[in-house]
Design an enzyme around this catalytic site. Sequence first.
Site, PDB file in Angstrom:
ATOM      1  N   LYS A 160       0.870  -1.167   0.000  1.00 59.25           N
ATOM      2  CA  LYS A 160       0.000   0.000   0.000  1.00 59.25           C
ATOM      3  C   LYS A 160       0.909   1.220   0.000  1.00 59.25           C
ATOM      4  CE  LYS A 160      -3.533   2.646   2.341  1.00 59.25           C
ATOM      5  NZ  LYS A 160      -4.149   2.990   3.637  1.00 59.25           N
TER       6      LYS A 160
ATOM      7  N   GLY B 120      -8.625   9.057   9.527  1.00 61.28           N
ATOM      8  CA  GLY B 120      -9.009   9.067  10.927  1.00 61.28           C
ATOM      9  C   GLY B 120     -10.064  10.081  11.308  1.00 61.28           C
TER      10      GLY B 120
ATOM     11  N   ALA C 123      -9.874   5.634   4.005  1.00 61.32           N
ATOM     12  CA  ALA C 123      -9.712   6.797   4.889  1.00 61.32           C
ATOM     13  C   ALA C 123     -11.003   7.582   5.075  1.00 61.32           C
ATOM     14  CB  ALA C 123      -8.612   7.737   4.392  1.00 61.32           C
ATOM     15  N   GLY C 124     -11.331   7.849   6.335  1.00 62.95           N
ATOM     16  CA  GLY C 124     -12.425   8.737   6.683  1.00 62.95           C
ATOM     17  C   GLY C 124     -13.789   8.095   6.854  1.00 62.95           C
TER      18      GLY C 124
ATOM     19  N   ASN D   8      -9.860   1.468   9.471  1.00 68.15           N
ATOM     20  CA  ASN D   8      -8.970   1.311  10.614  1.00 68.15           C
ATOM     21  C   ASN D   8      -9.534   2.031  11.838  1.00 68.15           C
ATOM     22  OD1 ASN D   8      -5.352   1.692  11.140  1.00 68.15           O
ATOM     23  ND2 ASN D   8      -6.932   1.016  12.503  1.00 68.15           N
ATOM     24  N   THR D   9      -9.456   3.357  11.848  1.00 70.31           N
ATOM     25  CA  THR D   9      -9.805   4.139  13.039  1.00 70.31           C
ATOM     26  C   THR D   9     -11.210   3.841  13.549  1.00 70.31           C
ATOM     27  OG1 THR D   9      -8.316   5.920  12.396  1.00 70.31           O
ATOM     28  CG2 THR D   9     -10.069   6.480  13.933  1.00 70.31           C
TER      29      THR D   9
END
Length: 257
Positions: free
Chosen positions: A98, A159, A185-186, A207-208
């Site tokens: 990645k 995040g 992301a996001g 992830n987050t």
Amino acid sequence: MKDKLIIAGKEFSSRLFIGTGKYASNKIMADSIEASGTQMVTVALRRVDIQNPQDNMLAAIDRKKYLLLPNTSGARNADEAVRLARLARAATEINWLKLEVTPDPYYLLPDPVETLKAAEILVKEGFIVLPYINADPVLAKKLQDIGTATVMPLASPIGSNQGLKTKAAIEIIIAQATVPVVVDAGLGMPSHAAEAMEMGADAVLINTAIATAGNPVKMAEAFKKAVQAGREAFEAGSSGVKNQADASSPLTGFLRD
């Protein structure tokens, strides 16, 4: 999931990819990965001793069950990203990568020029490159033209949990895509992931939203279901949005009489 996602010739039955940062413990991380049903797990090269198989984080990930996807998080330019990629491959023989180039420490937005530069080098060196990018249709087209395995446009800053702030641009990327599109992301809630899949994204990376949830394992399960539902809705086909009411029961027969 019944339909398969194919990236660089490898089949995935899950369209949910998982990151490994921010978990309270390696046990919670491992349990969340299991609950998500994922088959691909991304790991920041700067946070682990990838040459040491006893590294606590790496030891918690079953390499026989999950494809480990090293990422170049923290690289500020193409040279740093390429160096990290080469070190990872030498240590692990993992060809998948990645690609992240984020010189801005505040918003962590990817550098389009340096990302393209690094991707050109790494593709030529035989890496299977999955580049993290702004939701830029022109850049996405250039990356897939040089041979990246996917494009990974951001939904909103890393995040932030803001959801699909770049929806219109991602729709263009999907329409033009010749490789899988992974929204990255996001995405802060399962509903965000479902919306991305309903648009036609091939996968999402989370992830987050999972790692920092009150119950990460339960949240991982929720994202798994949302991704499945979103994909099934996309395959079913929407009847489209209308500007006026359209009765479910036609006004004919005795109702009209």
